[in-house]
Design an enzyme around this catalytic site. Structure first.
Site, short mmCIF file in Angstrom:
data_model
loop_
_atom_site.label_atom_id
_atom_site.label_comp_id
_atom_site.label_asym_id
_atom_site.label_seq_id
_atom_site.Cartn_x
_atom_site.Cartn_y
_atom_site.Cartn_z
N ASN A 57 -4.34 -6.95 -6.85
CA ASN A 57 -3.19 -6.63 -5.92
C ASN A 57 -3.31 -8.03 -4.96
O ASN A 57 -2.31 -8.75 -4.79
CB ASN A 57 -3.16 -5.64 -5.32
CG ASN A 57 -3.44 -4.30 -6.30
OD1 ASN A 57 -2.79 -4.50 -7.59
ND2 ASN A 57 -3.30 -3.33 -5.67
N ASP A 58 -4.69 -8.05 -4.31
CA ASP A 58 -4.86 -9.16 -3.42
C ASP A 58 -5.08 -10.38 -4.11
O ASP A 58 -4.66 -11.48 -3.54
CB ASP A 58 -5.73 -8.50 -2.25
CG ASP A 58 -5.44 -7.67 -1.20
OD1 ASP A 58 -4.16 -8.06 -0.78
OD2 ASP A 58 -6.00 -6.63 -0.99
N ARG A 91 -9.69 4.81 -2.12
CA ARG A 91 -9.50 4.02 -0.90
C ARG A 91 -9.71 5.23 0.52
O ARG A 91 -8.96 5.88 0.58
CB ARG A 91 -8.11 3.70 -0.70
CG ARG A 91 -7.73 2.75 -1.86
CD ARG A 91 -6.04 2.25 -1.66
NE ARG A 91 -5.91 1.16 -2.68
CZ ARG A 91 -5.48 0.95 -3.90
NH1 ARG A 91 -5.27 2.47 -4.70
NH2 ARG A 91 -5.21 -0.06 -4.23
N CYS A 145 -9.73 -2.77 -10.55
CA CYS A 145 -9.18 -1.46 -9.96
C CYS A 145 -7.78 -1.80 -9.24
O CYS A 145 -7.17 -1.02 -8.65
CB CYS A 145 -10.15 -1.02 -8.79
SG CYS A 145 -10.57 -2.29 -7.67
N GLU A 172 -11.03 -9.83 -4.55
CA GLU A 172 -9.83 -9.87 -4.53
C GLU A 172 -9.72 -11.32 -3.87
O GLU A 172 -8.49 -11.20 -3.36
CB GLU A 172 -9.50 -8.57 -3.64
CG GLU A 172 -10.14 -8.35 -2.44
CD GLU A 172 -9.81 -6.86 -1.81
OE1 GLU A 172 -8.86 -6.60 -2.22
OE2 GLU A 172 -10.75 -6.42 -1.06
N HIS A 210 0.89 -1.44 0.07
CA HIS A 210 0.24 -0.12 0.12
C HIS A 210 0.85 1.23 0.21
O HIS A 210 0.70 2.23 -0.75
CB HIS A 210 -0.95 0.06 1.01
CG HIS A 210 -1.93 -1.04 0.96
ND1 HIS A 210 -1.85 -2.40 1.82
CD2 HIS A 210 -3.19 -1.11 0.07
CE1 HIS A 210 -2.82 -3.07 1.39
NE2 HIS A 210 -3.67 -2.43 0.59
N ARG A 213 2.45 -10.26 -1.04
CA ARG A 213 2.59 -9.19 -1.99
C ARG A 213 3.85 -8.29 -1.64
O ARG A 213 4.00 -7.20 -2.20
CB ARG A 213 1.20 -8.42 -2.39
CG ARG A 213 0.70 -7.74 -1.46
CD ARG A 213 -0.61 -7.11 -1.49
NE ARG A 213 -0.89 -5.64 -1.67
CZ ARG A 213 -1.82 -5.04 -2.00
NH1 ARG A 213 -3.33 -5.61 -1.69
NH2 ARG A 213 -2.25 -3.72 -2.18
N ARG A 263 -14.66 3.00 -1.35
CA ARG A 263 -14.32 1.72 -0.80
C ARG A 263 -14.43 2.01 0.54
O ARG A 263 -14.00 2.93 1.25
CB ARG A 263 -13.11 1.14 -1.22
CG ARG A 263 -12.70 -0.27 -0.51
CD ARG A 263 -11.79 -0.87 -0.96
NE ARG A 263 -10.46 -0.05 -0.47
CZ ARG A 263 -9.36 -0.73 -0.52
NH1 ARG A 263 -9.09 -1.57 -1.32
NH2 ARG A 263 -8.23 -0.06 -0.06
C1 PEP Z 1 -6.52 -4.84 -4.68
O1 PEP Z 1 -6.35 -5.60 -3.71
O2 PEP Z 1 -6.34 -4.97 -5.88
C2 PEP Z 1 -7.22 -3.55 -4.42
C3 PEP Z 1 -7.70 -2.75 -5.09
O3 PEP Z 1 -7.08 -3.23 -3.02
P1 PEP Z 1 -5.62 -2.84 -2.34
O4 PEP Z 1 -4.56 -2.76 -2.95
O5 PEP Z 1 -6.00 -1.33 -1.64
O6 PEP Z 1 -5.46 -3.70 -1.23
MG MG Z 2 -6.98 -5.38 -1.86
#
Ligand code: PEP
Ligand code: MG
Length: 547
Positions: free
Chosen positions: A450-451, A293, A498, A427, A188, A461, A329
């Site tokens: 991402n998750d 976010r 996203c 996710e 993040h 990650r 979100r």
């Molecule tokens: C993701 O997990 O892709 C996402 C958009 O949320 P974050 O990166 O804030 O966990």
């Molecule tokens: Mg996420």
């Protein structure tokens, strides 16, 4: 000249002086303060404010004949008046030289732990009272600003590590680039850093003695040159000039439409993590915000934000964006996104722990306040609401129940709100496999790659040791995207991406062909993705469900 090689998380060239940023965590606790007296005065003033609030609430409860509430207020006022709780806090500030917020949360945790095993009703009430008072004090403290990082001239920031809240507090106009020792491309912190549109390198062995030294950062080659030779400086100044010319071409795409070379409009939206980025969204003429976010409102402070503060920020976003959609979100704290005042216990595996919606469904008051603030703001623009880390239909139903209660409360108070679209971040592999069932309950699915990548590949990650193997465009992920789009569409949902993968220009054409309805990317990636969209042909049959 010293040469260091790391991993680039954002491209670009920067030339400037280094400013070494000490890890604030190490100063904040337990030796975070130099002025004990000042911290004691602070405690007195928040305590007075809490007494005032509780006295007022007590009077209101008595007037409305709400005996239970009146009793609660009286009990809590008593806790504040007797020496036990307050003197424990004051003594901790004095002897351990900690901030008020740390002393309040530590005292709360210690006292609750001491009595935790006892089942006696009076003891349980007392633990509860202490927790509620501590939360109230932390709420009040939330309004007090912290010291920020403010260099006079723009600098290259070098740090061993940076937390998301530290990045959020930076004065962005004063940062030419980032050099950090730890970190990973998808953390993040990195997502926030990327939004700043300056080169950033991780895995650089940053040293405090670099303070004030000259540096060239090459965010293409992943290299940093400390005390560069004259010849290098000359060469890089030339390259920086060329880079600026390329940037100028991209800048010429501002206000141009997101339309493919064969004439299909595409929904390219922005991901933002704070209100300052709203300007960037407007400047680039983006169709909307695909992911706001909301953690920024909870991090970098010493207590929870109030409903009013939340509402004001959402209203600002709604009003600024006008007709354009803004997807908010709800809070996704947990993992590395947390603050001491939240009192989150250490977890052995936080990414798989109590984060996102799981925590919100446990801390109902906190969640309800956020939902109420979003619904209140909905009257001022075009908002949608999205929930992170949802893995089951039951969770969606639990959320919907809370949303219904919030709406009922607003109606009872004659506070205006709009019916807004409801969606989730897809996710986890569970959400992908249940995409059809989830879509039946919702208006949209937004894929958080991402998750989704870390949970699908079972790779953290944030772990730099896995960077060679961590493949965001792994065939399994592409398959999951296809599946989510197909299942979502079957139930009439629009489906977007996203996660950071949405900004991968090598995949833009593929995403459009799969039928992804929205690509939502950090503001700094809007123009590069727009460039590729305008060069891509998708053929007949493509059309976004969001048009
Ligand atoms: C993701 O997990 O892709 C996402 C958009 O949320 P974050 O990166 O804030 O966990
Ligand atoms: Mg996420």
């Amino acid at each position: 000249m010293e040469i260091y090689e790391g991993q680039a998380i954002f491209q670009g060239i920067a030339i400037g002086t280094i400013r070494y940023h000490y890890d604030r965590g190490q100063f904040r606790y337990p030796n975070g303060i130099s002025d004990v007296k000042q911290e004691q005065v602070r405690y007195q003033s928040v305590k007075e404010e809490a007494v005032e609030q509780l006295t007022q609430a007590y009077r209101e409860a008595v007037a409305a004949a709400q005996e239970r509430d009146a009793l609660l207020c009286r009990r809590q006022l008593q806790v504040l008046a007797e020496p036990g709780f307050s003197s424990a806090i004051e003594s901790m500030i004095r002897t351990e030289k900690v901030t008020v917020s740390y002393a309040v949360s530590a005292t709360r945790d210690e006292m609750s732990a001491t009595f935790a095993g006892l089942k006696d009703e009076a003891v349980l009430n007392r633990i509860n009272d202490i927790r509620e008072i501590a939360d109230r004090l932390l709420y009040i403290l939330g309004g007090l600003a912290r010291e920020k990082f403010t260099p006079e001239e723009p600098v290259i920031l070098a740090a061993e590590k940076l937390s998301p809240s530290e990045v959020m507090e930076l004065d962005k106009s004063k940062v030419l680039g980032f050099l950090t020792q730890s970190g990973s491309a998808l953390s993040h912190t990195s997502i926030l850093v990327k939004a700043m549109n300056v080169p950033a390198l991780i895995h650089i062995p940053v040293q405090s003695k670099w303070e004030g030294r000259m540096c060239i950062m090459d965010g293409y080659a992943g290299k940093a040159y400390v005390d560069p030779d004259e010849a290098f400086l000359k060469e890089y100044r030339k390259r920086q000039k060329q880079e600026r010319q390329e940037q100028e071409y991209l800048q010429s795409l501002k206000h141009k439409e997101d339309i493919t070379a064969d004439g299909h409009p595409v929904c390219l939206y922005a991901n933002i993590s704070n209100m300052e980025e709203l300007d960037c969204v407007l400047e680039n003429d983006v169709k909307g915000i695909g992911l706001l976010r909301s953690e920024f409102q909870y991090l970098g402070r010493e207590g929870y934000p109030t409903e009013k503060e939340l509402f004001q920020a959402y209203r600002q976003a709604a009003e600024t964006m006008g007709e354009r959609l803004t997807v908010i979100r709800t809070l996704d704290i947990g993992t590395e996104k947390k603050e001491a005042y939240m009192g989150l216990p250490e977890e052995s595996n936080p990414a798989m722990g109590n984060r996102g919606i799981r925590l919100c469904l446990q801390r109902k008051r906190m969640f309800q306040e956020q939902i109420r603030a979003i619904y209140r703001a909905s009257a001022y623009g075009n908002l949608a609401i999205m929930y992170p880390m949802v893995t089951s239909v039951e969770e969606v139903r639990e959320i919907r129940k809370i949303v219904d209660e919030v709406k009922e409360g607003l109606r009872a108070q004659n506070i205006p709100y709009k019916e807004i679209q409801q969606g989730i971040v897809v996710e986890t592999p569970a959400a992908v496999l249940m995409a059809r069932e989830l879509a039946r309950e919702l208006d949209f699915l937004h894929i958080g790659t991402n998750d989704l990548t870390q949970y699908t590949l079972a790779m953290d990650r944030q772990n730099p040791q896995l960077k060679e193997r961590y493949q965001e465009n792994h065939p399994a992920i592409m398959k999951m995207i296809r599946m989510t789009v197909r299942e979502g569409h079957r139930e009439g949902c629009w489906v977007g991406i996203c996660g950071e993968l949405a900004a991968d220009t090598a995949l833009t054409a593929e995403f459009l062909r799969i039928g992804v309805d929205m690509l939502s990317v950090v503001p700094a990636c809007i123009l590069p993705v727009r460039k590729v969209i305008r060069e891509t042909k998708v053929g007949e049959g493509f059309s976004s469900r969001l048009q």
